[in-house]
Design a protein around this motif. Structure first.
Motif, PDB file in Angstrom:
ATOM      1  N   SER A 222       0.827  -1.209   0.000  1.00 31.39           N
ATOM      2  CA  SER A 222       0.000   0.000   0.000  1.00 31.39           C
ATOM      3  C   SER A 222       0.860   1.257   0.000  1.00 31.39           C
ATOM      4  O   SER A 222       0.441   2.310  -0.485  1.00 31.39           O
ATOM      5  N   ILE A 223       2.069   1.150   0.531  1.00 35.91           N
ATOM      6  CA  ILE A 223       2.979   2.299   0.617  1.00 35.91           C
ATOM      7  C   ILE A 223       3.612   2.603  -0.728  1.00 35.91           C
ATOM      8  O   ILE A 223       3.963   3.755  -1.021  1.00 35.91           O
ATOM      9  N   LEU A 224       3.769   1.608  -1.573  1.00 35.84           N
ATOM     10  CA  LEU A 224       4.462   1.794  -2.847  1.00 35.84           C
ATOM     11  C   LEU A 224       3.796   2.846  -3.727  1.00 35.84           C
ATOM     12  O   LEU A 224       4.455   3.445  -4.564  1.00 35.84           O
ATOM     13  N   ARG A 225       2.507   3.054  -3.542  1.00 36.89           N
ATOM     14  CA  ARG A 225       1.790   4.014  -4.382  1.00 36.89           C
ATOM     15  C   ARG A 225       1.843   5.434  -3.846  1.00 36.89           C
ATOM     16  O   ARG A 225       1.322   6.357  -4.467  1.00 36.89           O
ATOM     17  N   LEU A 226       2.464   5.621  -2.701  1.00 33.82           N
ATOM     18  CA  LEU A 226       2.462   6.916  -2.033  1.00 33.82           C
ATOM     19  C   LEU A 226       3.823   7.595  -2.161  1.00 33.82           C
ATOM     20  O   LEU A 226       4.801   7.177  -1.542  1.00 33.82           O
ATOM     21  N   GLY A 227       3.879   8.645  -2.941  1.00 31.23           N
ATOM     22  CA  GLY A 227       5.139   9.299  -3.214  1.00 31.23           C
ATOM     23  C   GLY A 227       5.838   9.858  -1.993  1.00 31.23           C
ATOM     24  O   GLY A 227       7.066   9.935  -1.961  1.00 31.23           O
ATOM     25  N   GLU A 228       5.094  10.227  -0.984  1.00 37.95           N
ATOM     26  CA  GLU A 228       5.711  10.847   0.191  1.00 37.95           C
ATOM     27  C   GLU A 228       6.618   9.900   0.956  1.00 37.95           C
ATOM     28  O   GLU A 228       7.402  10.337   1.802  1.00 37.95           O
ATOM     29  N   HIS A 229       6.560   8.596   0.664  1.00 38.62           N
ATOM     30  CA  HIS A 229       7.416   7.641   1.359  1.00 38.62           C
ATOM     31  C   HIS A 229       8.712   7.359   0.594  1.00 38.62           C
ATOM     32  O   HIS A 229       9.580   6.666   1.124  1.00 38.62           O
ATOM     33  N   TYR A 230       8.832   7.897  -0.592  1.00 42.93           N
ATOM     34  CA  TYR A 230      10.039   7.691  -1.379  1.00 42.93           C
ATOM     35  C   TYR A 230      11.113   8.674  -0.912  1.00 42.93           C
ATOM     36  O   TYR A 230      10.810   9.835  -0.625  1.00 42.93           O
ATOM     37  N   VAL A 231      12.353   8.215  -0.848  1.00 48.40           N
ATOM     38  CA  VAL A 231      13.411   9.013  -0.231  1.00 48.40           C
ATOM     39  C   VAL A 231      14.386   9.620  -1.228  1.00 48.40           C
ATOM     40  O   VAL A 231      15.161  10.505  -0.874  1.00 48.40           O
ATOM     41  N   SER A 232      14.405   9.120  -2.452  1.00 47.33           N
ATOM     42  CA  SER A 232      15.278   9.688  -3.479  1.00 47.33           C
ATOM     43  C   SER A 232      14.494   9.805  -4.777  1.00 47.33           C
ATOM     44  O   SER A 232      13.716   8.896  -5.112  1.00 47.33           O
TER      45      SER A 232
END
Length: 127
Positions: free
Chosen positions: A106-116
């Motif tokens: 579910s997190i993979l679709r949320l850009g705010e969790h990407y770090v680079s």
């Protein structure tokens, strides 16, 4: 952190295809799952596709299923986005991004969790 550089964007007619690449550098590449996002001026950023580092598991936005394919070559530290049957509404700046490996799907679709994030590559589809 991992550094990302996208390439492969361009101008294509509707119905055409493009192959985007995202080259990663940095010794921590193996600790990241990877995603593609896109953003058109005046619109919100959209999730496009994601792929795990250590499994063939892939995830797609509904609007690209059957048309786009995400893949990765870990030996080359590169992630790809093959885009077929392009439509004018696919016009956008396409970004690749890295998220810590193993986050819930579910997190993979949320850009705010990407770090680079890369700088993006422009895709323009003419009617």
């Amino acid at each position: 952190q991992v550094q990302l550089v996208e390439s492969g964007g361009g101008l294509v007619q509707a119905g055409g295809s493009l192959n985007l690449s995202c080259a990663a550098s940095g010794h921590t590449y193996s600790t990241y799952d990877m995603g593609w996002f896109r953003q058109d001026p005046g619109k919100e950023r959209e999730f496009v596709a994601a792929i795990r580092y250590s499994s063939p598991s892939t995830h797609y936005a509904d609007f690209v299923k059957g048309r786009f394919t995400i893949s990765r070559d870990n030996a080359k530290n590169t992630v790809y986005l093959r885009m077929n049957s392009l439509k004018p509404e696919d016009t956008a700046l396409y970004y690749c991004a890295a998220v810590p490996s193993g986050v819930p799907s579910s997190i993979l679709r949320l850009g705010e969790h990407y770090v680079s994030w890369g700088q993006g590559t422009q895709v323009t589809v003419s009617a």
